[in-house]
Design a protein around this motif. Structure first.
Motif, PDB file in Angstrom:
ATOM      1  N   ASN A  22       0.797  -1.226   0.000  1.00  0.00           N
ATOM      2  CA  ASN A  22       0.000   0.000   0.000  1.00  0.00           C
ATOM      3  C   ASN A  22       0.830   1.275   0.000  1.00  0.00           C
ATOM      4  O   ASN A  22       0.283   2.363   0.209  1.00  0.00           O
ATOM      5  CB  ASN A  22      -0.946  -0.015   1.202  1.00  0.00           C
ATOM      6  N   THR A  23       2.131   1.179  -0.261  1.00  0.00           N
ATOM      7  CA  THR A  23       2.957   2.390  -0.280  1.00  0.00           C
ATOM      8  C   THR A  23       2.608   3.303  -1.441  1.00  0.00           C
ATOM      9  O   THR A  23       2.828   4.504  -1.355  1.00  0.00           O
ATOM     10  CB  THR A  23       4.456   2.037  -0.339  1.00  0.00           C
ATOM     11  N   GLU A  24       2.064   2.762  -2.519  1.00  0.00           N
ATOM     12  CA  GLU A  24       1.673   3.609  -3.653  1.00  0.00           C
ATOM     13  C   GLU A  24       0.452   4.450  -3.307  1.00  0.00           C
ATOM     14  O   GLU A  24       0.288   5.551  -3.823  1.00  0.00           O
ATOM     15  CB  GLU A  24       1.387   2.736  -4.873  1.00  0.00           C
ATOM     16  N   ILE A  25      -0.398   3.939  -2.422  1.00  0.00           N
ATOM     17  CA  ILE A  25      -1.608   4.661  -2.022  1.00  0.00           C
ATOM     18  C   ILE A  25      -1.271   5.761  -1.024  1.00  0.00           C
ATOM     19  O   ILE A  25      -1.774   6.880  -1.123  1.00  0.00           O
ATOM     20  CB  ILE A  25      -2.629   3.681  -1.404  1.00  0.00           C
ATOM     21  N   ASP A  26      -0.415   5.451  -0.069  1.00  0.00           N
ATOM     22  CA  ASP A  26      -0.068   6.392   0.992  1.00  0.00           C
ATOM     23  C   ASP A  26       1.449   6.370   1.193  1.00  0.00           C
ATOM     24  O   ASP A  26       2.000   5.377   1.679  1.00  0.00           O
ATOM     25  CB  ASP A  26      -0.787   5.998   2.281  1.00  0.00           C
ATOM     26  N   ALA A  27       2.095   7.448   0.855  1.00  0.00           N
ATOM     27  CA  ALA A  27       3.561   7.512   0.928  1.00  0.00           C
ATOM     28  C   ALA A  27       4.077   7.433   2.362  1.00  0.00           C
ATOM     29  O   ALA A  27       5.214   7.028   2.585  1.00  0.00           O
ATOM     30  CB  ALA A  27       4.058   8.793   0.270  1.00  0.00           C
ATOM     31  N   SER A  28       3.245   7.782   3.343  1.00  0.00           N
ATOM     32  CA  SER A  28       3.690   7.722   4.738  1.00  0.00           C
ATOM     33  C   SER A  28       3.914   6.285   5.202  1.00  0.00           C
ATOM     34  O   SER A  28       4.593   6.056   6.210  1.00  0.00           O
ATOM     35  CB  SER A  28       2.691   8.411   5.653  1.00  0.00           C
ATOM     36  N   LEU A  29       3.380   5.321   4.477  1.00  0.00           N
ATOM     37  CA  LEU A  29       3.570   3.924   4.851  1.00  0.00           C
ATOM     38  C   LEU A  29       5.013   3.479   4.673  1.00  0.00           C
ATOM     39  O   LEU A  29       5.458   2.543   5.331  1.00  0.00           O
ATOM     40  CB  LEU A  29       2.630   3.019   4.059  1.00  0.00           C
ATOM     41  N   VAL A  30       5.763   4.159   3.814  1.00  0.00           N
ATOM     42  CA  VAL A  30       7.189   3.858   3.667  1.00  0.00           C
ATOM     43  C   VAL A  30       7.890   4.158   4.989  1.00  0.00           C
ATOM     44  O   VAL A  30       8.695   3.358   5.475  1.00  0.00           O
ATOM     45  CB  VAL A  30       7.820   4.672   2.513  1.00  0.00           C
ATOM     46  N   PHE A  31       7.571   5.310   5.575  1.00  0.00           N
ATOM     47  CA  PHE A  31       8.141   5.662   6.874  1.00  0.00           C
ATOM     48  C   PHE A  31       7.694   4.670   7.947  1.00  0.00           C
ATOM     49  O   PHE A  31       8.499   4.239   8.770  1.00  0.00           O
ATOM     50  CB  PHE A  31       7.736   7.084   7.276  1.00  0.00           C
ATOM     51  N   SER A  32       6.412   4.315   7.939  1.00  0.00           N
ATOM     52  CA  SER A  32       5.888   3.373   8.927  1.00  0.00           C
ATOM     53  C   SER A  32       6.608   2.038   8.845  1.00  0.00           C
ATOM     54  O   SER A  32       6.965   1.450   9.870  1.00  0.00           O
ATOM     55  CB  SER A  32       4.392   3.139   8.713  1.00  0.00           C
ATOM     56  N   ARG A  33       6.840   1.572   7.636  1.00  0.00           N
ATOM     57  CA  ARG A  33       7.534   0.304   7.429  1.00  0.00           C
ATOM     58  C   ARG A  33       8.953   0.368   8.001  1.00  0.00           C
ATOM     59  O   ARG A  33       9.389  -0.529   8.730  1.00  0.00           O
ATOM     60  CB  ARG A  33       7.559  -0.025   5.938  1.00  0.00           C
ATOM     61  N   LYS A  34       9.663   1.451   7.700  1.00  0.00           N
ATOM     62  CA  LYS A  34      11.026   1.614   8.208  1.00  0.00           C
ATOM     63  C   LYS A  34      11.031   1.753   9.731  1.00  0.00           C
ATOM     64  O   LYS A  34      11.915   1.229  10.410  1.00  0.00           O
ATOM     65  CB  LYS A  34      11.701   2.821   7.559  1.00  0.00           C
ATOM     66  N   PHE A  35      10.040   2.472  10.258  1.00  0.00           N
ATOM     67  CA  PHE A  35       9.944   2.644  11.710  1.00  0.00           C
ATOM     68  C   PHE A  35       9.738   1.300  12.399  1.00  0.00           C
ATOM     69  O   PHE A  35      10.415   1.005  13.394  1.00  0.00           O
ATOM     70  CB  PHE A  35       8.797   3.597  12.066  1.00  0.00           C
ATOM     71  N   TYR A  36       8.812   0.491  11.893  1.00  0.00           N
ATOM     72  CA  TYR A  36       8.556  -0.813  12.510  1.00  0.00           C
ATOM     73  C   TYR A  36       9.793  -1.698  12.468  1.00  0.00           C
ATOM     74  O   TYR A  36      10.128  -2.360  13.456  1.00  0.00           O
ATOM     75  CB  TYR A  36       7.387  -1.531  11.834  1.00  0.00           C
ATOM     76  N   ILE A  37      10.487  -1.724  11.350  1.00  0.00           N
ATOM     77  CA  ILE A  37      11.699  -2.538  11.238  1.00  0.00           C
ATOM     78  C   ILE A  37      12.730  -2.085  12.276  1.00  0.00           C
ATOM     79  O   ILE A  37      13.310  -2.907  12.988  1.00  0.00           O
ATOM     80  CB  ILE A  37      12.285  -2.480   9.815  1.00  0.00           C
ATOM     81  N   ALA A  38      12.936  -0.773  12.374  1.00  0.00           N
ATOM     82  CA  ALA A  38      13.910  -0.243  13.338  1.00  0.00           C
ATOM     83  C   ALA A  38      13.477  -0.534  14.777  1.00  0.00           C
ATOM     84  O   ALA A  38      14.300  -0.915  15.618  1.00  0.00           O
ATOM     85  CB  ALA A  38      14.088   1.258  13.132  1.00  0.00           C
ATOM     86  N   GLN A  39      12.207  -0.383  15.072  1.00  0.00           N
ATOM     87  CA  GLN A  39      11.709  -0.618  16.428  1.00  0.00           C
ATOM     88  C   GLN A  39      11.853  -2.092  16.806  1.00  0.00           C
ATOM     89  O   GLN A  39      12.267  -2.411  17.920  1.00  0.00           O
ATOM     90  CB  GLN A  39      10.241  -0.187  16.536  1.00  0.00           C
ATOM     91  N   TRP A  40      11.520  -2.984  15.891  1.00  0.00           N
ATOM     92  CA  TRP A  40      11.633  -4.414  16.182  1.00  0.00           C
ATOM     93  C   TRP A  40      13.095  -4.819  16.354  1.00  0.00           C
ATOM     94  O   TRP A  40      13.409  -5.661  17.189  1.00  0.00           O
ATOM     95  CB  TRP A  40      10.972  -5.242  15.091  1.00  0.00           C
ATOM     96  N   PHE A  41      13.981  -4.218  15.571  1.00  0.00           N
ATOM     97  CA  PHE A  41      15.401  -4.514  15.715  1.00  0.00           C
ATOM     98  C   PHE A  41      15.889  -4.041  17.087  1.00  0.00           C
ATOM     99  O   PHE A  41      16.608  -4.746  17.790  1.00  0.00           O
ATOM    100  CB  PHE A  41      16.199  -3.851  14.589  1.00  0.00           C
TER     101      PHE A  41
END
Length: 136
Positions: A22-41
């Motif tokens: 869904n990154t094409e629909i909402d560009a903020s999801l790119v940030f959300s994806r990166k945030f979740y990866i960093a938080q889980w790490f």
């Protein structure tokens, strides 16, 4: 989520699949994806550090090794390393290639993604100790 392995990791993968789709629909999801990866790490790293610290504290207070504690710490370390390897593989994967690596043939819709986020958030230390904070 069915099948063996780490259920949390499978839920994380499903959520990242949803965000990637869904990154094409909402560009903020790119940030959300990166945030979740960093938080889980970060969470995995903190979990590992706590296991090592608790092992050292037990060793210094009692002066002896307990095979059960060492095994438990070893299991935590192994699980943490497998999660870190999983997250590193996602970081190295380009977003366009990420969708080809899906574990599940089913796609996650918005309601499922919200449910996954709530479940994963409930596994965080603050959420688990929230009742204690309210009681105090």
């Amino acid at each position: 989520v069915s099948g063996g392995g780490d259920e949390i990791q499978q839920l994380q993968k499903a959520l990242l699949d949803y965000l990637d789709e869904n990154t094409e629909i909402d560009a903020s999801l790119v940030f959300s994806r990166k945030f979740y990866i960093a938080q889980w790490f970060r969470d995995t790293t903190m979990e590992t550090e706590k296991a090592i610290k608790s092992q050292k504290d037990e060793d210094s207070s009692e002066g002896t090794h307990h095979a059960k504690d060492v095994e438990t710490t070893g299991q935590i370390m192994h699980k943490a390393e497998s999660r870190k390897t999983f997250l590193r593989s996602i970081i190295k994967t380009a977003p366009s290639q990420f969708s080809t690596l899906k574990m599940n043939s089913d796609t996650v819709d918005y309601e499922d993604a919200c449910l996954i986020v709530r479940y994963l958030a409930s596994m965080r230390p603050f959420a688990q100790s929230f009742d204690i904070y309210l009681t105090q």
